[in-house]
Design a protein around this motif. Structure first.
Motif, PDB file in Angstrom:
ATOM      1  N   LEU A   1       0.854  -1.185   0.000  1.00 17.97           N
ATOM      2  CA  LEU A   1       0.000   0.000   0.000  1.00 17.97           C
ATOM      3  C   LEU A   1       0.889   1.233   0.000  1.00 17.97           C
ATOM      4  N   MET A   2       0.637   2.155  -0.927  1.00 17.51           N
ATOM      5  CA  MET A   2       1.505   3.313  -1.119  1.00 17.51           C
ATOM      6  C   MET A   2       0.679   4.600  -1.009  1.00 17.51           C
ATOM      7  N   ILE A   3       1.209   5.587  -0.291  1.00 20.11           N
ATOM      8  CA  ILE A   3       0.572   6.905  -0.231  1.00 20.11           C
ATOM      9  C   ILE A   3       1.138   7.739  -1.379  1.00 20.11           C
ATOM     10  N   VAL A   4       0.236   8.261  -2.206  1.00 20.11           N
ATOM     11  CA  VAL A   4       0.663   8.962  -3.419  1.00 20.11           C
ATOM     12  C   VAL A   4      -0.118  10.268  -3.575  1.00 20.11           C
ATOM     13  N   ALA A   5       0.440  11.132  -4.398  1.00 23.52           N
ATOM     14  CA  ALA A   5      -0.213  12.396  -4.748  1.00 23.52           C
ATOM     15  C   ALA A   5       0.354  12.853  -6.084  1.00 23.52           C
ATOM     16  N   SER A   6      -0.341  13.777  -6.722  1.00 24.12           N
ATOM     17  CA  SER A   6       0.139  14.296  -8.002  1.00 24.12           C
ATOM     18  C   SER A   6       1.225  15.350  -7.765  1.00 24.12           C
ATOM     19  N   PRO A   7       2.137  15.537  -8.715  1.00 30.37           N
ATOM     20  CA  PRO A   7       3.151  16.590  -8.582  1.00 30.37           C
ATOM     21  C   PRO A   7       2.533  17.974  -8.400  1.00 30.37           C
ATOM     22  N   ASP A   8       1.430  18.245  -9.091  1.00 29.82           N
ATOM     23  CA  ASP A   8       0.780  19.557  -8.958  1.00 29.82           C
ATOM     24  C   ASP A   8       0.256  19.771  -7.553  1.00 29.82           C
ATOM     25  N   TYR A   9      -0.337  18.718  -6.960  1.00 29.67           N
ATOM     26  CA  TYR A   9      -0.846  18.839  -5.595  1.00 29.67           C
ATOM     27  C   TYR A   9       0.300  19.116  -4.625  1.00 29.67           C
ATOM     28  N   LEU A  10       1.396  18.401  -4.760  1.00 32.16           N
ATOM     29  CA  LEU A  10       2.532  18.575  -3.851  1.00 32.16           C
ATOM     30  C   LEU A  10       3.187  19.941  -4.034  1.00 32.16           C
ATOM     31  N   ALA A  11       3.213  20.427  -5.273  1.00 30.53           N
ATOM     32  CA  ALA A  11       3.779  21.758  -5.511  1.00 30.53           C
ATOM     33  C   ALA A  11       2.941  22.831  -4.834  1.00 30.53           C
ATOM     34  N   LEU A  12       1.649  22.619  -4.750  1.00 29.23           N
ATOM     35  CA  LEU A  12       0.741  23.606  -4.168  1.00 29.23           C
ATOM     36  C   LEU A  12       0.663  23.513  -2.650  1.00 29.23           C
ATOM     37  N   HIS A  13       0.711  22.262  -2.113  1.00 28.64           N
ATOM     38  CA  HIS A  13       0.470  22.059  -0.677  1.00 28.64           C
ATOM     39  C   HIS A  13       1.709  21.590   0.081  1.00 28.64           C
ATOM     40  N   GLY A  14       2.785  21.287  -0.610  1.00 31.54           N
ATOM     41  CA  GLY A  14       3.987  20.799   0.045  1.00 31.54           C
ATOM     42  C   GLY A  14       3.988  19.282   0.161  1.00 31.54           C
ATOM     43  N   THR A  15       5.175  18.708   0.320  1.00 27.19           N
ATOM     44  CA  THR A  15       5.329  17.250   0.446  1.00 27.19           C
ATOM     45  C   THR A  15       5.377  16.861   1.909  1.00 27.19           C
ATOM     46  N   PRO A  16       4.455  16.034   2.386  1.00 31.68           N
ATOM     47  CA  PRO A  16       4.463  15.631   3.798  1.00 31.68           C
ATOM     48  C   PRO A  16       5.636  14.693   4.080  1.00 31.68           C
ATOM     49  N   VAL A  17       6.242  14.866   5.249  1.00 29.75           N
ATOM     50  CA  VAL A  17       7.374  14.040   5.654  1.00 29.75           C
ATOM     51  C   VAL A  17       7.062  13.246   6.914  1.00 29.75           C
ATOM     52  N   THR A  18       6.261  13.816   7.800  1.00 30.82           N
ATOM     53  CA  THR A  18       5.891  13.142   9.053  1.00 30.82           C
ATOM     54  C   THR A  18       4.388  13.187   9.232  1.00 30.82           C
ATOM     55  N   ALA A  19       3.932  12.509  10.283  1.00 27.64           N
ATOM     56  CA  ALA A  19       2.499  12.475  10.587  1.00 27.64           C
ATOM     57  C   ALA A  19       1.942  13.862  10.837  1.00 27.64           C
ATOM     58  N   ASP A  20       2.733  14.729  11.466  1.00 31.80           N
ATOM     59  CA  ASP A  20       2.247  16.079  11.769  1.00 31.80           C
ATOM     60  C   ASP A  20       1.924  16.862  10.500  1.00 31.80           C
ATOM     61  N   ASP A  21       2.660  16.580   9.416  1.00 28.08           N
ATOM     62  CA  ASP A  21       2.424  17.299   8.167  1.00 28.08           C
ATOM     63  C   ASP A  21       1.053  16.990   7.565  1.00 28.08           C
ATOM     64  N   LEU A  22       0.505  15.830   7.910  1.00 24.01           N
ATOM     65  CA  LEU A  22      -0.764  15.428   7.308  1.00 24.01           C
ATOM     66  C   LEU A  22      -1.936  16.279   7.774  1.00 24.01           C
ATOM     67  N   GLU A  23      -1.767  17.018   8.877  1.00 27.02           N
ATOM     68  CA  GLU A  23      -2.842  17.870   9.377  1.00 27.02           C
ATOM     69  C   GLU A  23      -3.250  18.908   8.335  1.00 27.02           C
ATOM     70  N   HIS A  24      -2.347  19.223   7.437  1.00 30.95           N
ATOM     71  CA  HIS A  24      -2.618  20.277   6.465  1.00 30.95           C
ATOM     72  C   HIS A  24      -2.914  19.726   5.071  1.00 30.95           C
ATOM     73  N   HIS A  25      -3.166  18.425   4.993  1.00 25.98           N
ATOM     74  CA  HIS A  25      -3.401  17.812   3.682  1.00 25.98           C
ATOM     75  C   HIS A  25      -4.769  17.136   3.624  1.00 25.98           C
ATOM     76  N   CYS A  26      -5.305  17.123   2.423  1.00 29.34           N
ATOM     77  CA  CYS A  26      -6.555  16.383   2.174  1.00 29.34           C
ATOM     78  C   CYS A  26      -6.219  14.916   1.981  1.00 29.34           C
ATOM     79  N   ARG A  27      -6.787  14.065   2.837  1.00 29.66           N
ATOM     80  CA  ARG A  27      -6.552  12.628   2.737  1.00 29.66           C
ATOM     81  C   ARG A  27      -7.783  11.978   2.129  1.00 29.66           C
ATOM     82  N   LEU A  28      -7.611  11.439   0.957  1.00 29.93           N
ATOM     83  CA  LEU A  28      -8.716  10.792   0.257  1.00 29.93           C
ATOM     84  C   LEU A  28      -8.944   9.409   0.834  1.00 29.93           C
ATOM     85  N   GLY A  29     -10.180   9.109   1.195  1.00 30.96           N
ATOM     86  CA  GLY A  29     -10.464   7.823   1.828  1.00 30.96           C
ATOM     87  C   GLY A  29     -11.572   7.064   1.136  1.00 30.96           C
TER      88      GLY A  29
END
Length: 301
Positions: free
Chosen positions: A167-195
């Motif tokens: 299982l891999m967590i992925v995102a588009s390059p455009d999304y990461l350029a706009l919102h930043g690349t998460p590195v730790t769990a704390d970074d996910l607070e600012h990201h939309c997680r699709l479920g």
């Protein structure tokens, strides 16, 4: 005696043995009966048919014209029955419809690429595919085979494992350029997680935090009922998604998606199985060859 209580094929088999062996005693040995039992069986048969089939003498047994006609028809009927049974059980020429219930991800990335080969190998089989990731009553859906992700919950089902996929967590390059690349769990607070819009065996995401790992619930403004919908949403820049590796490897290679938060400590795999949904007993030939085919050509590993 009620008609359904009469073993007509059994009577035919014994009568054919009487004719071909030339007497009751020889037929009794082959049929594992006593000569008197064979004689009584033929007498009952004559009574039910209302005609004499054999003329008995001390030296030999002679067929009447009616007995000759009944013998010839019985031989053909028994041969047809043998052929019908061989055809139903044979793997050489299986026939019939197979209903497959599978996830959209497996149907799109695996089944669609191999099914043409199966249909060429088995021209007597047709296939009906229903794609859904939702948990459904497979018997009510009239499914013959279900391809499902996650651990097997019932040992009574006949299953073939199709491998494990990361299982891999992925995102588009455009999304990461706009919102930043998460590195730790704390970074996910600012990201939309699709479920997923339903409960899964592994719903939370295991991600690194400092020297350890934590399970992060999937909360976001968008959910979907199948993995293919989430994949397209991720490619479109809607958010992060955790998907099976076999569904996104080509997207990663082509630059449509980027893997994030990959840490050896948090890697999780999900098993896939092809499950026979019948009620046990012998597998029909059409089901057996499909399960064999998926085990060889339909693996997700």
């Amino acid at each position: 005696m009620a008609r359904q209580d009469i073993n007509r094929s059994g009577e035919m088999e014994v009568f054919v043995q009487v004719v071909e062996r030339g007497g009751f005693s020889a037929a009794a040995r082959v049929s594992r009966m006593t000569p008197s039992a064979v004689s009584k069986l033929v007498a009952r048969l004559e009574t039910r048919l209302g005609t004499r089939l054999v003329n008995r003498s001390t030296r030999k047994l002679l067929l009447t014209p009616e007995g000759r006609a009944f013998y010839e028809r019985s031989v053909r009927i028994l041969a047809d029955m043998d052929e019908a049974e061989r055809s139903a059980a044979s793997l050489d020429n299986p026939r019939g419809l197979i209903r497959i219930n599978t996830s959209a991800a497996y149907g799109t990335h695996v089944l669609s690429r191999i099914l043409s080969r199966f249909l060429c190998d088995y021209p007597g089989i047709s296939v009906e595919i229903v794609q859904t990731d939702l948990v459904v009553d497979l018997l009510a859906e009239r499914a013959d085979i279900a391809v499902r992700a996650g651990p097997m919950t019932s040992s009574s089902l006949i299953a073939r494992k199709l491998g494990d996929t990361q299982l891999m967590i992925v995102a588009s390059p455009d999304y990461l350029a706009l919102h930043g690349t998460p590195v730790t769990a704390d970074d996910l607070e600012h990201h939309c997680r699709l479920g997923f819009g339903y409960v899964r065996a592994f719903s939370d995401w295991d991600v690194p935090r400092g020297d350890g790992i934590v399970s992060v619930p999937v909360v976001g403004r968008v959910s979907a009922s199948d993995g293919e919908a989430l994949r397209h949403l991720a490619i479109g820049g809607t958010g992060l998604a955790r998907l099976a590796a076999f569904t996104v490897r080509e997207d990663i290679a082509a630059g449509r998606l980027v893997q994030v938060l990959d840490d050896p400590r948090t890697r999780r795999s999900e098993a896939f199985h092809a499950v026979y949904v019948g009620q046990g007993g012998h597998l029909p030939a059409r089901i057996r060859v499909m399960l064999d085919f998926l085990s060889e050509h339909g693996r997700v590993s």
